[in-house]
Write a protein that holds these residues in place. Sequence first.
Motif, PDB file in Angstrom:
ATOM      1  N   ALA A  30      44.175  41.317  40.990  1.00  0.00           N
ATOM      2  CA  ALA A  30      42.757  41.192  40.639  1.00  0.00           C
ATOM      3  C   ALA A  30      42.044  42.537  40.751  1.00  0.00           C
ATOM      4  N   ILE A  39      41.979  44.540  37.579  1.00  0.00           N
ATOM      5  CA  ILE A  39      41.264  44.031  36.404  1.00  0.00           C
ATOM      6  C   ILE A  39      40.348  45.118  35.847  1.00  0.00           C
ATOM      7  N   LYS A  83      37.013  43.098  31.573  1.00  0.00           N
ATOM      8  CA  LYS A  83      37.458  41.719  31.754  1.00  0.00           C
ATOM      9  C   LYS A  83      37.013  41.113  33.083  1.00  0.00           C
ATOM     10  N   THR A  84      36.060  41.747  33.729  1.00  0.00           N
ATOM     11  CA  THR A  84      35.613  41.282  35.043  1.00  0.00           C
ATOM     12  C   THR A  84      35.101  39.851  35.010  1.00  0.00           C
ATOM     13  N   ASP A 143      35.841  37.413  32.927  1.00  0.00           N
ATOM     14  CA  ASP A 143      36.711  36.396  32.338  1.00  0.00           C
ATOM     15  C   ASP A 143      38.163  36.715  32.676  1.00  0.00           C
ATOM     16  N   SER A 144      38.593  36.315  33.852  1.00  0.00           N
ATOM     17  CA  SER A 144      39.934  36.676  34.298  1.00  0.00           C
ATOM     18  C   SER A 144      40.682  35.476  34.853  1.00  0.00           C
ATOM     19  N   GLN A 145      41.857  35.211  34.302  1.00  0.00           N
ATOM     20  CA  GLN A 145      42.704  34.139  34.808  1.00  0.00           C
ATOM     21  C   GLN A 145      43.229  34.457  36.204  1.00  0.00           C
TER      22      GLN A 145
END
Length: 246
Positions: free
Chosen positions: A179, A182, A186-187, A189-191
């Motif tokens: 994480a 990241i 993409k902060t 919206d991250s899986q």
Amino acid sequence: MKIEHINIMESCYTGEFGSVNSILNSFSTDMFESITFVLRPVTGGIDYLRSMRQSYLFQKGINKISNLDYEQREKILDAFTDLVATRTNDKNFVKDLEKTITELDEIKDIFKDLHHQRVNMNTKQMHQILNLSLQKLNGRIVSIRDVINSEMWNVDQDIDQLLVLNQVFYLIQETTKEALKIPVSKTSDSQVLNKLVFSLIYVEAFHRGKVTFDDFQVFHSFLSLSNYIDSQNVKDNDAVFEVLAL
């Protein structure tokens, strides 16, 4: 009466898995804060916000979260753990979790306000705050794993339980490291973040007896495989970038 009620609640988290639960009982506040760090990263970035002279936007809400008492935190965690007890980390999990938050009087307005105040920060600032919160989360996990490792030397403890718990927290640490990688873009919206918060809540679901030890072991295997796949994807992407650079 309040003290008696707390003691009764705590007694529910012992029994068959006493080795695990005695540790998780000791880190109840840390687990709640860890989940909050991921759901609302500003809660772990107050010092940075002060340096940016923006702490006044969030301080009141952060203080309210810090001042939640044991019973309030337990109610919140009970609602969160109900959500993960019968599902996997699917694409709708975070959406359903946010819906659950809106149904909890203890935090719905606080979390809503903290979320809305983000408009006062740019993407780079939010990314910095996220990283600070993730680093604090990692510190919490290090402390928990230190206690687990020390308890393994205790002949009265169930080593198998502690090994599984330690491995799950290790994998959560590895997810936290992913994480931290990241990119700024993409902060929001991250899986990886979704998996991280699901994992933390799942540990609490096991703590509360909402999932069995067999389920917890299966989750450990799932998390291990998921982390492996994610790491391979990162390597593949790096390889692509290297080719493009050439």
